[in-house]
Structures are given as C-alpha cells and as structure tokens.
Design an enzyme around this catalytic site. Structure first.
Site, PDB file in Angstrom:
ATOM      1  N   GLY A  14     -34.866  28.072   3.932  1.00 17.84           N
ATOM      2  CA  GLY A  14     -33.979  29.205   3.667  1.00 17.84           C
ATOM      3  C   GLY A  14     -34.747  30.324   2.974  1.00 17.84           C
ATOM      4  O   GLY A  14     -35.975  30.224   2.779  1.00 17.84           O
ATOM      5  N   LYS A  35     -36.382  20.245   8.282  1.00 18.93           N
ATOM      6  CA  LYS A  35     -35.873  19.086   9.027  1.00 18.93           C
ATOM      7  C   LYS A  35     -35.785  19.350  10.523  1.00 18.93           C
ATOM      8  O   LYS A  35     -36.003  18.500  11.339  1.00 18.93           O
ATOM      9  CB  LYS A  35     -34.451  18.753   8.544  1.00 18.93           C
ATOM     10  CG  LYS A  35     -34.394  17.854   7.354  1.00 18.93           C
ATOM     11  CD  LYS A  35     -33.047  17.188   7.212  1.00 18.93           C
ATOM     12  CE  LYS A  35     -31.897  18.134   6.924  1.00 18.93           C
ATOM     13  NZ  LYS A  35     -30.654  17.447   6.562  1.00 18.93           N
ATOM     14  N   SER A  43     -29.192  30.737   4.786  1.00 24.37           N
ATOM     15  CA  SER A  43     -29.582  32.132   4.575  1.00 24.37           C
ATOM     16  C   SER A  43     -29.515  32.889   5.897  1.00 24.37           C
ATOM     17  O   SER A  43     -29.116  34.057   5.951  1.00 24.37           O
ATOM     18  CB  SER A  43     -31.000  32.233   4.040  1.00 24.37           C
ATOM     19  OG  SER A  43     -31.192  31.400   2.952  1.00 24.37           O
ATOM     20  N   ALA A  46     -26.130  34.203   6.610  1.00 21.66           N
ATOM     21  CA  ALA A  46     -25.464  35.059   5.616  1.00 21.66           C
ATOM     22  C   ALA A  46     -25.129  36.420   6.218  1.00 21.66           C
ATOM     23  O   ALA A  46     -25.985  37.085   6.794  1.00 21.66           O
ATOM     24  CB  ALA A  46     -26.358  35.225   4.390  1.00 21.66           C
ATOM     25  N   GLY A  48     -22.605  39.021   4.643  1.00 22.92           N
ATOM     26  CA  GLY A  48     -22.228  40.134   3.764  1.00 22.92           C
ATOM     27  C   GLY A  48     -23.387  40.988   3.292  1.00 22.92           C
ATOM     28  O   GLY A  48     -23.489  42.170   3.591  1.00 22.92           O
ATOM     29  N   GLY A  49     -24.306  40.393   2.551  1.00 23.75           N
ATOM     30  CA  GLY A  49     -25.442  41.178   2.089  1.00 23.75           C
ATOM     31  C   GLY A  49     -26.021  40.665   0.806  1.00 23.75           C
ATOM     32  O   GLY A  49     -25.902  39.481   0.472  1.00 23.75           O
ATOM     33  N   GLU A 114     -17.375  43.870  -2.137  1.00 28.18           N
ATOM     34  CA  GLU A 114     -16.857  42.518  -1.901  1.00 28.18           C
ATOM     35  C   GLU A 114     -16.079  42.060  -3.125  1.00 28.18           C
ATOM     36  O   GLU A 114     -16.051  42.747  -4.157  1.00 28.18           O
ATOM     37  CB  GLU A 114     -18.003  41.555  -1.566  1.00 28.18           C
ATOM     38  CG  GLU A 114     -18.585  41.833  -0.187  1.00 28.18           C
ATOM     39  CD  GLU A 114     -19.633  40.819   0.261  1.00 28.18           C
ATOM     40  OE1 GLU A 114     -19.656  39.698  -0.245  1.00 28.18           O
ATOM     41  OE2 GLU A 114     -20.446  41.194   1.126  1.00 28.18           O
ATOM     42  N   HIS A 228     -15.018  29.391   0.774  1.00 30.50           N
ATOM     43  CA  HIS A 228     -14.887  30.791   1.209  1.00 30.50           C
ATOM     44  C   HIS A 228     -13.521  30.935   1.873  1.00 30.50           C
ATOM     45  O   HIS A 228     -13.150  30.098   2.694  1.00 30.50           O
ATOM     46  CB  HIS A 228     -16.011  31.121   2.190  1.00 30.50           C
ATOM     47  CG  HIS A 228     -16.163  32.576   2.468  1.00 30.50           C
ATOM     48  ND1 HIS A 228     -15.215  33.303   3.154  1.00 30.50           N
ATOM     49  CD2 HIS A 228     -17.150  33.459   2.156  1.00 30.50           C
ATOM     50  CE1 HIS A 228     -15.630  34.566   3.238  1.00 30.50           C
ATOM     51  NE2 HIS A 228     -16.798  34.683   2.638  1.00 30.50           N
ATOM     52  N   ARG A 275     -13.307  34.522  -5.066  1.00 37.42           N
ATOM     53  CA  ARG A 275     -13.086  33.623  -3.921  1.00 37.42           C
ATOM     54  C   ARG A 275     -12.247  32.399  -4.254  1.00 37.42           C
ATOM     55  O   ARG A 275     -11.483  31.929  -3.417  1.00 37.42           O
ATOM     56  CB  ARG A 275     -14.434  33.142  -3.388  1.00 37.42           C
ATOM     57  CG  ARG A 275     -15.099  34.188  -2.582  1.00 37.42           C
ATOM     58  CD  ARG A 275     -16.371  33.705  -1.972  1.00 37.42           C
ATOM     59  NE  ARG A 275     -16.996  34.866  -1.378  1.00 37.42           N
ATOM     60  CZ  ARG A 275     -18.261  34.955  -1.041  1.00 37.42           C
ATOM     61  NH1 ARG A 275     -19.060  33.923  -1.241  1.00 37.42           N
ATOM     62  NH2 ARG A 275     -18.738  36.044  -0.503  1.00 37.42           N
ATOM     63  N   HIS A 332     -18.403  26.456   1.325  1.00 35.17           N
ATOM     64  CA  HIS A 332     -19.349  27.540   1.584  1.00 35.17           C
ATOM     65  C   HIS A 332     -20.605  27.443   0.732  1.00 35.17           C
ATOM     66  O   HIS A 332     -21.701  27.682   1.223  1.00 35.17           O
ATOM     67  CB  HIS A 332     -18.626  28.858   1.311  1.00 35.17           C
ATOM     68  CG  HIS A 332     -19.446  30.086   1.560  1.00 35.17           C
ATOM     69  ND1 HIS A 332     -20.007  30.372   2.771  1.00 35.17           N
ATOM     70  CD2 HIS A 332     -19.781  31.126   0.735  1.00 35.17           C
ATOM     71  CE1 HIS A 332     -20.663  31.531   2.709  1.00 35.17           C
ATOM     72  NE2 HIS A 332     -20.550  31.997   1.475  1.00 35.17           N
ATOM     73  N   GLU A 356     -30.002  27.417  -3.478  1.00 34.94           N
ATOM     74  CA  GLU A 356     -28.706  26.751  -3.651  1.00 34.94           C
ATOM     75  C   GLU A 356     -28.826  25.320  -4.193  1.00 34.94           C
ATOM     76  O   GLU A 356     -27.934  24.845  -4.891  1.00 34.94           O
ATOM     77  CB  GLU A 356     -27.950  26.763  -2.317  1.00 34.94           C
ATOM     78  CG  GLU A 356     -26.487  26.364  -2.461  1.00 34.94           C
ATOM     79  CD  GLU A 356     -25.716  26.502  -1.158  1.00 34.94           C
ATOM     80  OE1 GLU A 356     -26.194  27.168  -0.226  1.00 34.94           O
ATOM     81  OE2 GLU A 356     -24.623  25.923  -1.076  1.00 34.94           O
ATOM     82  N   ARG A 367     -19.389  31.377  -7.639  1.00 31.72           N
ATOM     83  CA  ARG A 367     -20.405  32.422  -7.412  1.00 31.72           C
ATOM     84  C   ARG A 367     -19.772  33.754  -7.015  1.00 31.72           C
ATOM     85  O   ARG A 367     -18.849  33.798  -6.195  1.00 31.72           O
ATOM     86  CB  ARG A 367     -21.378  31.970  -6.322  1.00 31.72           C
ATOM     87  CG  ARG A 367     -22.357  33.061  -5.923  1.00 31.72           C
ATOM     88  CD  ARG A 367     -23.426  32.559  -4.996  1.00 31.72           C
ATOM     89  NE  ARG A 367     -22.963  32.134  -3.703  1.00 31.72           N
ATOM     90  CZ  ARG A 367     -22.613  32.949  -2.719  1.00 31.72           C
ATOM     91  NH1 ARG A 367     -22.602  34.270  -2.897  1.00 31.72           N
ATOM     92  NH2 ARG A 367     -22.226  32.464  -1.560  1.00 31.72           N
ATOM     93  N   SER A 372     -25.978  35.236  -3.635  1.00 31.02           N
ATOM     94  CA  SER A 372     -26.831  34.085  -3.305  1.00 31.02           C
ATOM     95  C   SER A 372     -28.158  34.494  -2.679  1.00 31.02           C
ATOM     96  O   SER A 372     -29.199  33.900  -2.978  1.00 31.02           O
ATOM     97  CB  SER A 372     -26.112  33.086  -2.410  1.00 31.02           C
ATOM     98  OG  SER A 372     -25.799  33.670  -1.182  1.00 31.02           O
TER      99      SER A 372
HETATM  100  C1  SIN Z   1     -19.643  36.851   3.089  1.00 33.90           C
HETATM  101  O1  SIN Z   1     -20.225  37.685   3.757  1.00 33.90           O
HETATM  102  O2  SIN Z   1     -18.429  36.854   2.943  1.00 33.90           O
HETATM  103  C2  SIN Z   1     -20.444  35.760   2.435  1.00 33.90           C
HETATM  104  C3  SIN Z   1     -21.506  36.284   1.588  1.00 33.90           C
HETATM  105  C4  SIN Z   1     -21.676  35.412   0.386  1.00 33.90           C
HETATM  106  O3  SIN Z   1     -21.464  34.214   0.458  1.00 33.90           O
HETATM  107  O4  SIN Z   1     -21.971  35.934  -0.681  1.00 33.90           O
END
Ligand code: SIN
Length: 517
Positions: A14, A35, A43, A46, A48-49, A114, A228, A275, A332, A356, A367, A372
C-alpha cells in the site's frame, strides 16, 4: 529451503509501504513482499483524497482538532499533531515526486469537503481516483528500482531474544524462504475484509496483525473498526465498492425509499457528521426495514467529477440517471493495530509497522475522512528516519523452520464473516461478544503444528485468531466511543455532545499558544 538477505524488508504494497521503500532506497537495500500483485492494496482503491490544511484560510490546528473530535479524544495527541503538521511538508514531497493534484482553472488547488472537517481541505487526483494515481506515481519509481517480490506470503516472523531478524515466507508454488533483514516493516493494512460488507481489497484480512501477535508484539485498540456509511451494494446484497464521502461534501444526501432525509436531526453536521454517527443511523434504518440511498440529484457534472463511482455504478448496473445510489455501511478501516511510537517502532526490536496495520493512536476511536493516505505518507517518512538512524545488525542466518500452528478444524470464510457481522459489527453487546469469543476459541483449541502448511491453512488460522482478538478487545471496552458502540453501554448523546464541545475548546486553547511553533 532458500535464504535471502536484505537491509530492509517491507511486507505489503500500500501507500505507506511503497513510500517507506521510496524514502529508504537510496541508503538501504530494500525488498518489498506482496501476497498477490503490487496493486492489491486499499490505498489503490482510495477515492476521496488526502486531507491537509494547505489553503490559506485553513490552519493545522483546525485539522488537528477535527482529527481529535472525530476520534472522540481517544487519539494520541502527539501523533495527531505530527500527522497534520508533517502532512503539509509531505504534500510538497508528493508534488516533487510528480503527483498532480486536481486544480481549478486559475491554477489553485481544488479542495473537497468530507465528514467532520471544519474546512474544505481534501486534495484529490482525477476526481475520485486519488489512491490509484498516488500509487501509480510511487509504483513507477519502485518498479524501476526492482524492489518487489510479488506472490510472496509471510508465514512467520523470525524473532531471537526479542529482536526480529527476518521472516519465513512461501511463494505461490509452495516454496519456502527465510529472508533476513535488519529492519522488518509490517505495512499489511487492516482487517476489514473479514466482514461480509467491506470496501477493502480482497487480500486484507488481518495477516499482519496475526504475524505480530504470534511474535509477541503488542496490539492495541482492535475494537475500533470504522464502518464507512456508503458502500455500493448490488442486487445480491454484496458490497462492490465505495461511494466516496466527497459526494456528500458536494451536497448529496442520504435518504430512505420515501425520500426522507436520514441525517436530519441526527447530528448538527447532518450528512457530513463523523462516519461512526452516519453509519449507525443507516444501520438502524436498515434494521427497521428501510432502504437507504445516496440522493445525487443536485450534483452537477456528476460523471465528470466522480468518474470512479460512475464506472462502478455502470459495472454493477446501477443507473445514476435516476439520481439514487443504493448504499449500505460496511467495514472500511482498522483504527487499532500493532502498537507503535510515532517513529514506527513496535514492542519488538527490529520490527516496525506503518499505515493501517500500525496503531500510533493517531486516529483515536474513529478516523477522520481522508486522513489515511496522509497517515501513510507522514508515518512512512517518520519510519524512514527511524530506520536510517538505527545501525544495521550483524545477521546470523541460522533460523530453523519449526513448523507453524494451523487448525485441525476450521469453519468456512463465510461463517467467519457472519460471526464478525452479527456480533462485532456496528453495534455490539456483551452477550454477542461472549458468543463470538467462544466461537473463535472452539477453533483455536484445535491448533496443531504443521511443518508444510498450505497458504489456505495459514490464512484461515490467521482469520480466526484476528476475529478472536477483535471480539476480546470489544468485550473488554465497556463503554461506547466512536466506532465502538455497545448497546449495553450506550452513550448519552447530549452529555457526550457537550463533552466534545468542551474538550474541543480546551484543546483549541492549549494548541493556540503553540500554533506558531
Ligand atoms: C471516501 O472517499 O469516502 C473514503 C476516503 C477515506 O476513507 O478517508
């Protein structure tokens, strides 16, 4: 059996593992084990950002306070502070490596919003494909340096006198190797794949946690598993990917089949509440027989802004034209893990953890969104500094394979997931947790030593061990906090809310004096 030797061995591919490799590769011989394939990581998925207080009207201490508040003040404050302050420097480092964050037509960054963030501060790439772009950039550099061994599963850490000196591993053909290294780094991700509904890569079922536990390393906070709120669910009720929270940041809302807003009156931030809060509301709505949707009808240019989610919906025959995406909460992110200091040191000399799988305490009980990927790069950098500062050991290549524990009797993967879901899910109670602990123990009690186990044997035993550890941790925490919600110890919402506001104020005052430091 083969033997190999390297300075640094990283287990997992990751962002945190690859960044650690990138940052150490000039000074050390580095090897990465994965693995399956290099891209098989959370990762990579992912969307969102990456959160950072980059814009002028934002400040690191606001990001810090948001992190603590989302984490219900269970966070290690030193780690959280490091995350947000080092984060600013690491964003520059990523740009230096060639990462191109999305920009406005005037050249300034586009900032997404977010849940539980007090500012729009989420940097993203390709709309909602941030992880893929970040990994692709770092991966290119890693591949050129030829550091990766794909299809290599670590079976056991080699520990002598509380010092980790290497690992035993097996390739896809069943060949075993002892690899010796002065620094062994776990970057294996969390355990969310143990749940039937989850957003993770299929390989993420807690192997690193099992390796660390077997070696005698300290594990902490395993009861804190983030669900999530919005996974895409197909007609068969299976989760098929993530529907990023950034869409709610742009104004989408969670509704039931009659169009009622589910988050109204549930939290002052409504659809952008933390969340854990949103997931519980959705869970309870579903338990009450409701269907849950993300209403995207007021989002302009959805396909352009969220190409990954658009593709995911098309692939699963979910029409975004109707404007309602069926969503459900699912596992998540694992906040707990192998206990480390901010430099990545575990309780075993020579063994480190990052990303993680590690628990620096940075996330507390829940979180904050988009922290992350930031964690991945910030703590990879800190860990690289630690490893550089420590002298390599003279490795004696003399470990003998003594076999490994496997289960004589084991359940199916589906049965394990059912227990995780039913008893260690979004809501838990003492009765269910006791039941889960006893269920896992029934199988752990059938342990035998096997000299030549199959990869399937190893995987299954690790899954049972990790399930048992999570259930036991959740049983011990007799309170509700963040992602750990005990229906037999519910928190009183108003009192809790007041406490959060008071704590935020106190923290704000304490960091204000050092804000310029
Ligand atoms: C998301 O894009 O909702 C997930 C991003 C995250 O886990 O921070």
């Amino acid at each position: 059996m083969k033997t190999r030797k390297t300075d640094v061995l990283i287990i997992g591919s990751g962002l945190s593992g690859l960044m650690t490799a990138e940052l150490l590769s000039l000074q050390k011989n580095v090897m990465i084990f994965t693995k399956k394939r290099l891209e098989d990581s959370n990762s990579y998925l992912a969307q969102g950002g990456i959160a950072a207080a980059v814009q002028e009207k934002d400040a690191w201490y606001d990001h810090f306070l948001d992190t603590l508040q989302a984490g219900c003040f269970h966070n290690e404050t030193a780690a959280a502070r490091q995350l947000v302050t080092d984060g600013l420097e690491m964003i520059q480092k990523l740009v230096g490596l060639g990462v191109q964050f999305d920009r406005q037509p005037d050249g300034t960054y586009q900032y997404g919003k977010e849940g539980a963030h007090s500012h729009a501060r989420i940097l993203h790439i390709g709309g909602d494909s941030t992880g893929k772009h970040l990994i692709d950039t770092v991966k290119k550099r890693i591949i050129e340096k030829n550091l990766v061994v794909e299809g290599e599963t670590v079976l056991k850490l080699i520990v002598k006198n509380n010092r980790c000196i290497g690992v035993w591993s097996m390739d896809e053909l069943g060949e075993m190797t002892a690899t010796y290294a002065s620094a062994v780094i776990l970057a294996t991700g969390g355990l969310s794949g143990l749940y039937p509904l989850n957003s993770n890569a299929s390989t993420i079922t807690g192997d690193g946690l099992a390796l660390a536990y077997d070696a005698g390393a300290e594990l902490t906070d395993l009861e804190f598993i983030q669900f999530h709120p919005t996974l895409l669910v197909n007609d068969d009720g299976k989760s098929v990917g993530l529907v990023t929270e950034a869409i709610r940041g742009e104004g989408a809302a969670l509704v039931d089949e009659s169009g009622n807003r589910l988050m109204k009156n549930e939290h002052p931030l409504e659809d952008l509440a933390p969340r854990d809060v949103v997931s519980r509301v959705l869970y309870r709505a579903q338990m009450a027989g409701k269907e849950t949707f993300l209403d995207i009808r007021n989002i302009n240019d959805f396909q352009k802004r969220f190409p990954t989610v658009t593709r995911l919906c098309a692939k699963n025959r979910v029409s975004i034209e109707k404007g309602l995406i069926p969503v459900a909460p699912g596992a998540h992110f694992t906040m707990g893990g192998v206990g480390t200091d901010v430099g990545g040191r575990t309780s075993i000399t020579g063994l480190y953890a990052v990303g993680e799988v590690a628990n620096t305490g940075v996330h507390g009980a829940n979180r904050l969104a988009s922290n992350s990927l930031l964690e991945g790069v910030v703590f990879a950098n800190r860990l690289a500094q630690t490893v550089r500062s420590e002298t390599d050991v003279e490795l004696t290549l003399e470990a003998e394979w003594e076999g490994i524990e496997v289960l004589a009797d084991s359940p199916t993967f589906e049965e394990i997931r059912e227990i995780m879901n039913n008893h260690i899910g979004i809501e838990r109670d003492e009765r269910g947790l006791n039941q889960a602990v006893r269920w896992f123990e029934r199988y752990l009690n059938t342990t035998v030593i096997h000299e030549f186990p199959s990869l399937e044997d190893i995987k299954k035993r690790n899954q049972i061990l990790v399930g048992w550890l999570v259930a036991g941790s959740a049983l011990q925490r007799t309170e509700s906090r963040g992602s750990h919600y005990r229906t037999d110890h519910p928190y009183q919402r108003e009192k809790w809310q007041q406490r959060r506001v008071k704590r935020r104020k106190e923290c704000y005052e304490s960091v204000e004096s050092t804000a310029g430091a």
